[in-house]
Structure formats: structure tokens, C-alpha cells
Design a protein around this motif. Sequence first.
Motif, PDB file in Angstrom:
ATOM      1  N   VAL A  23       0.837  -1.199   0.000  1.00 34.37           N
ATOM      2  CA  VAL A  23       0.000   0.000   0.000  1.00 34.37           C
ATOM      3  C   VAL A  23       0.872   1.249   0.000  1.00 34.37           C
ATOM      4  CG1 VAL A  23      -1.740   1.287   1.290  1.00 34.37           C
ATOM      5  CG2 VAL A  23      -1.820  -1.214   1.261  1.00 34.37           C
ATOM      6  N   GLY A  24       0.564   2.184  -0.875  1.00 37.75           N
ATOM      7  CA  GLY A  24       1.218   3.483  -0.890  1.00 37.75           C
ATOM      8  C   GLY A  24       0.349   4.517  -0.187  1.00 37.75           C
ATOM      9  N   LEU A  25       0.968   5.271   0.711  1.00 39.45           N
ATOM     10  CA  LEU A  25       0.241   6.227   1.552  1.00 39.45           C
ATOM     11  C   LEU A  25       0.893   7.594   1.410  1.00 39.45           C
ATOM     12  CD1 LEU A  25      -2.134   5.656   3.552  1.00 39.45           C
ATOM     13  CD2 LEU A  25      -0.449   5.709   5.392  1.00 39.45           C
ATOM     14  N   ALA A  26       0.095   8.626   1.473  1.00 42.39           N
ATOM     15  CA  ALA A  26       0.629   9.982   1.353  1.00 42.39           C
ATOM     16  C   ALA A  26       1.582  10.302   2.498  1.00 42.39           C
ATOM     17  CB  ALA A  26      -0.511  10.984   1.326  1.00 42.39           C
ATOM     18  N   GLY A 231     -12.821  -9.382  18.450  1.00 39.36           N
ATOM     19  CA  GLY A 231     -13.837 -10.420  18.459  1.00 39.36           C
ATOM     20  C   GLY A 231     -13.623 -11.339  17.277  1.00 39.36           C
ATOM     21  N   ASP A 232     -13.755 -10.806  16.053  1.00 39.20           N
ATOM     22  CA  ASP A 232     -13.390 -11.593  14.879  1.00 39.20           C
ATOM     23  C   ASP A 232     -11.873 -11.653  14.731  1.00 39.20           C
ATOM     24  OD1 ASP A 232     -15.952 -12.211  14.276  1.00 39.20           O
ATOM     25  OD2 ASP A 232     -16.163 -10.841  12.593  1.00 39.20           O
ATOM     26  N   ASP A 233     -11.178 -10.620  15.244  1.00 41.48           N
ATOM     27  CA  ASP A 233      -9.715 -10.617  15.310  1.00 41.48           C
ATOM     28  C   ASP A 233      -9.054 -10.896  13.966  1.00 41.48           C
ATOM     29  OD1 ASP A 233      -9.964 -10.042  17.960  1.00 41.48           O
ATOM     30  OD2 ASP A 233      -9.010 -11.863  18.708  1.00 41.48           O
ATOM     31  N   TRP A 234      -9.343 -10.073  12.976  1.00 42.22           N
ATOM     32  CA  TRP A 234      -8.598 -10.147  11.727  1.00 42.22           C
ATOM     33  C   TRP A 234      -7.218  -9.549  11.980  1.00 42.22           C
ATOM     34  CZ3 TRP A 234     -10.587 -12.924   7.931  1.00 42.22           C
ATOM     35  CH2 TRP A 234     -11.972 -13.071   7.838  1.00 42.22           C
ATOM     36  N   THR A 235      -6.164 -10.320  11.760  1.00 42.22           N
ATOM     37  CA  THR A 235      -4.819  -9.846  12.069  1.00 42.22           C
ATOM     38  C   THR A 235      -3.942  -9.859  10.831  1.00 42.22           C
ATOM     39  OG1 THR A 235      -4.311 -12.086  12.875  1.00 42.22           O
ATOM     40  CG2 THR A 235      -4.807 -10.401  14.523  1.00 42.22           C
ATOM     41  N   PHE A 236      -3.045  -8.880  10.768  1.00 39.98           N
ATOM     42  CA  PHE A 236      -2.149  -8.694   9.631  1.00 39.98           C
ATOM     43  C   PHE A 236      -0.768  -8.304  10.159  1.00 39.98           C
ATOM     44  CE2 PHE A 236      -6.472  -7.503   8.638  1.00 39.98           C
ATOM     45  CZ  PHE A 236      -6.722  -7.995   7.365  1.00 39.98           C
ATOM     46  N   ASP A 237       0.262  -8.694   9.427  1.00 34.53           N
ATOM     47  CA  ASP A 237       1.625  -8.249   9.710  1.00 34.53           C
ATOM     48  C   ASP A 237       1.933  -7.079   8.789  1.00 34.53           C
ATOM     49  OD1 ASP A 237       2.310 -10.224  11.686  1.00 34.53           O
ATOM     50  OD2 ASP A 237       2.418 -11.689  10.065  1.00 34.53           O
ATOM     51  N   VAL A 238       2.306  -5.942   9.392  1.00 37.66           N
ATOM     52  CA  VAL A 238       2.528  -4.720   8.623  1.00 37.66           C
ATOM     53  C   VAL A 238       3.999  -4.321   8.738  1.00 37.66           C
ATOM     54  CG1 VAL A 238       1.808  -2.335   8.260  1.00 37.66           C
ATOM     55  CG2 VAL A 238       0.185  -3.998   9.182  1.00 37.66           C
ATOM     56  N   THR A 239       4.655  -4.128   7.601  1.00 42.67           N
ATOM     57  CA  THR A 239       6.068  -3.739   7.554  1.00 42.67           C
ATOM     58  C   THR A 239       6.215  -2.463   6.741  1.00 42.67           C
ATOM     59  OG1 THR A 239       6.698  -6.078   7.622  1.00 42.67           O
ATOM     60  CG2 THR A 239       8.405  -4.506   6.991  1.00 42.67           C
ATOM     61  N   TYR A 240       6.952  -1.507   7.288  1.00 46.27           N
ATOM     62  CA  TYR A 240       7.206  -0.260   6.568  1.00 46.27           C
ATOM     63  C   TYR A 240       8.382  -0.474   5.623  1.00 46.27           C
ATOM     64  CZ  TYR A 240       8.495   4.633   5.738  1.00 46.27           C
ATOM     65  OH  TYR A 240       8.806   5.839   5.153  1.00 46.27           O
ATOM     66  N   GLN A 241       8.190  -0.171   4.334  1.00 43.50           N
ATOM     67  CA  GLN A 241       9.226  -0.404   3.336  1.00 43.50           C
ATOM     68  C   GLN A 241       9.906   0.868   2.859  1.00 43.50           C
ATOM     69  OE1 GLN A 241       7.165  -2.911   0.355  1.00 43.50           O
ATOM     70  NE2 GLN A 241       8.110  -4.671   1.368  1.00 43.50           N
ATOM     71  N   GLY A 242       9.613   2.004   3.482  1.00 41.80           N
ATOM     72  CA  GLY A 242      10.320   3.233   3.160  1.00 41.80           C
ATOM     73  C   GLY A 242       9.563   4.146   2.219  1.00 41.80           C
ATOM     74  N   LEU A 243      10.261   5.191   1.775  1.00 40.30           N
ATOM     75  CA  LEU A 243       9.687   6.193   0.874  1.00 40.30           C
ATOM     76  C   LEU A 243      10.012   5.840  -0.570  1.00 40.30           C
ATOM     77  CD1 LEU A 243      10.549   9.481   2.786  1.00 40.30           C
ATOM     78  CD2 LEU A 243       8.264   8.586   2.377  1.00 40.30           C
ATOM     79  N   GLN A 244       9.042   6.032  -1.451  1.00 39.68           N
ATOM     80  CA  GLN A 244       9.238   5.846  -2.885  1.00 39.68           C
ATOM     81  C   GLN A 244       8.558   6.993  -3.626  1.00 39.68           C
ATOM     82  OE1 GLN A 244       7.918   2.021  -4.310  1.00 39.68           O
ATOM     83  NE2 GLN A 244       8.877   0.897  -2.632  1.00 39.68           N
ATOM     84  N   ASP A 245       8.995   7.230  -4.855  1.00 39.62           N
ATOM     85  CA  ASP A 245       8.327   8.232  -5.683  1.00 39.62           C
ATOM     86  C   ASP A 245       6.948   7.717  -6.071  1.00 39.62           C
ATOM     87  OD1 ASP A 245      10.489   9.924  -5.609  1.00 39.62           O
ATOM     88  OD2 ASP A 245      11.408   9.064  -7.402  1.00 39.62           O
ATOM     89  N   ALA A 246       5.957   8.537  -5.907  1.00 35.96           N
ATOM     90  CA  ALA A 246       4.605   8.157  -6.294  1.00 35.96           C
ATOM     91  C   ALA A 246       4.438   8.305  -7.804  1.00 35.96           C
ATOM     92  CB  ALA A 246       3.585   9.026  -5.574  1.00 35.96           C
ATOM     93  N   PRO A 247       3.699   7.399  -8.437  1.00 31.92           N
ATOM     94  CA  PRO A 247       3.420   7.565  -9.880  1.00 31.92           C
ATOM     95  C   PRO A 247       2.720   8.895 -10.122  1.00 31.92           C
ATOM     96  CG  PRO A 247       2.760   5.375  -9.115  1.00 31.92           C
ATOM     97  CD  PRO A 247       3.086   6.176  -7.892  1.00 31.92           C
ATOM     98  N   PRO A 248       2.957   9.526 -11.259  1.00 36.58           N
ATOM     99  CA  PRO A 248       2.326  10.830 -11.526  1.00 36.58           C
ATOM    100  C   PRO A 248       0.810  10.714 -11.612  1.00 36.58           C
ATOM    101  CG  PRO A 248       3.416   9.958 -13.488  1.00 36.58           C
ATOM    102  CD  PRO A 248       3.817   9.079 -12.363  1.00 36.58           C
ATOM    103  N   ARG A 249       0.154  11.721 -11.091  1.00 35.42           N
ATOM    104  CA  ARG A 249      -1.305  11.859 -11.150  1.00 35.42           C
ATOM    105  C   ARG A 249      -2.036  10.647 -10.541  1.00 35.42           C
ATOM    106  NH1 ARG A 249       0.664  13.602 -15.864  1.00 35.42           N
ATOM    107  NH2 ARG A 249       0.178  11.650 -16.939  1.00 35.42           N
ATOM    108  N   VAL A 250      -1.444  10.059  -9.525  1.00 37.36           N
ATOM    109  CA  VAL A 250      -2.069   8.928  -8.834  1.00 37.36           C
ATOM    110  C   VAL A 250      -2.533   9.390  -7.454  1.00 37.36           C
ATOM    111  CG1 VAL A 250      -1.593   6.743  -7.674  1.00 37.36           C
ATOM    112  CG2 VAL A 250      -0.891   7.069 -10.034  1.00 37.36           C
ATOM    113  N   ARG A 251      -3.776   9.071  -7.140  1.00 35.69           N
ATOM    114  CA  ARG A 251      -4.318   9.440  -5.835  1.00 35.69           C
ATOM    115  C   ARG A 251      -3.913   8.410  -4.804  1.00 35.69           C
ATOM    116  NH1 ARG A 251     -10.556  10.933  -6.009  1.00 35.69           N
ATOM    117  NH2 ARG A 251      -9.972  11.466  -3.858  1.00 35.69           N
ATOM    118  N   LEU A 252      -3.527   8.889  -3.655  1.00 42.48           N
ATOM    119  CA  LEU A 252      -3.135   8.017  -2.549  1.00 42.48           C
ATOM    120  C   LEU A 252      -4.210   8.075  -1.467  1.00 42.48           C
ATOM    121  CD1 LEU A 252       0.649   9.026  -2.334  1.00 42.48           C
ATOM    122  CD2 LEU A 252      -0.334   6.994  -3.422  1.00 42.48           C
ATOM    123  N   PRO A 253      -4.417   6.973  -0.728  1.00 43.39           N
ATOM    124  CA  PRO A 253      -3.670   5.706  -0.775  1.00 43.39           C
ATOM    125  C   PRO A 253      -3.996   4.887  -2.013  1.00 43.39           C
ATOM    126  CG  PRO A 253      -5.503   5.516   0.745  1.00 43.39           C
ATOM    127  CD  PRO A 253      -5.470   6.960   0.319  1.00 43.39           C
TER     128      PRO A 253
END
Length: 271
Positions: A23-26, A231-253
Motif C-alpha cells: 500500500v502506498g500512503l501519502a 472479536g473476529d480478530d482479523w490480524t495482519f503483519d505490517v512492515t514499513y518499506q520506506g519512501l518511494q516516488d509516487a506515480p504521476p497523477r495517482v491518488r493516494l492511498p
Amino acid sequence: MQVFKVVSRVKVQGERRFPFRVVGLAPGADLYALARAIVAAFDFDFDHAFGFFDGKNPYRAQVAYELFKDMEMAQGPQRAAPPHVPAPPAPPAEAQLALMLLLETVDRHALMRETAAFLARRLEEELLPHAPERLRAALAGQLRTFADGLLLDEEQDEGSSLPPQIRERLAQPGGLDAVLGQLQVVGPVLSGPGLLGPGLPTGREEHGVKGVPATVPFGRQATWTFLFDYGDDWTFDVTYQGLQDAPPRVRLPRVLDALGTAPQQYPDWDA
């Protein structure tokens, strides 16, 4: 853009790998925005509370960033209710601590085995009458496997972390209230002196998610547990992979990469 890899701990039947999304985030987005982006990336509805935790087991984590903390701060100081008004329910953190204490007093593996057996029997009662006679024996075996997979914890038993004196007090009438009082639960933080023995956490460091930059937890460690829907406990492993250039004219996330089928948030059991 800030880039995060998110791996679901639930694998869809028939697939070899656990599904993940990148996932890319602003830049400057907070943990609330990261949570919303993760939930959307896996096609879930953003309709439950959530948190980020430094341990594999969120309920034993030492550091937590939770929406509950923002909700408590937004509510502000609570005035005492008049005598004729029923007392408000226990705050989530106190109830969570009570559950942790009570679970330490039971043989959880035995309890879950019994629960799995009960679930398998109930599923057989509900479903097998609708199946052809020739398939019922095979389906009964499949249902038992299904129930075991839902309920049995495959992790290594970490053993009890309760000191003997706390365990003994919990077994007495009114023991849970006495132990909670000794631990002096103030909001979600434990600050009680003396009673805590080796192996039992002295308190959990808790923060909110709103206004906290999404990268802040990852300055402590590389991967965090994201829990969605207590309760339902949906769990995920989240890792930060650093900063990258965003594609032009792409809305984030934006979902930058994906592998595997996302589990269904609300499976249609009648389908």
C-alpha cells in the motif's frame, strides 16, 4: 509516498501463500489513514475498532496504538452517575485486562478442544440432514477439521505468567475485582505496585492512532501486528518499506502490488 507491505494471517482455502497487499500512503498520513488503507486493500468494510501492536498476540503486547485510546480522550472526564442510574459498562481496557487474567486460570487448549468438538456437533446437526446420505460420513470428518481449524491455537503454549498469589486470589469469590483493584487500572494503563510478579507485564504503553504519523511505530521495530475488529480478530503483519516516488497523477492511498485472494469479511455460510 510511504510504502507498507501488509500480509494477512488468514489464508484462503486452496491457496498456497498468505495474501498480501503493498500500500502506498501519502507522506504525513497518520495511523488512522493507514488502517483505513489496509482495510480497503483487503476489501473489508471499515466498520470496527482496530489497533497496531508490537507483539504477535495483540492481547499481550507491550506497546499499542489503538482507536480505543482516541475514543477515551474524546469522551473526556466522566461524571459520576446518579444513584438510580445503572453504572456504565467497564472501559474496554479494564475488560481486556480482566479477560487476560481469567484466561490465565484455565487450561485454554483443553477448553478450545471441547469448544471445537461442540461446534463440530452443532454443525453436523444443522448441515448433515441437508446432505446426501452417501456424503454424510465424509462431510462429518470435514466439519470436525473445519471446527478444529477455526478454534485451536497452533502456537506454542507460552505458559502462565501469573504469580501464584494472584492465581489463588482469582479463584476466591470476588477475586477478580480484588486483583483489578490491586493492579490499579487507570484507563488502559496498569500502574499497580508490588503485586506484579516476574513474567507479568507491569503495564502497557498505549497511544491513539489519530494524528500519530503512520511511520512512528516502525521506528521501534520493523513489523507490527494490525488487528481489525476485536472479536473476529482479523490480524495482519505490517512492515514499513520506506519512501518511494509516487506515480504521476495517482491518488493516494493506492494498492501498489497484491498477491492472493483476500478472505471474506462476512462469509455467506448459506451459499
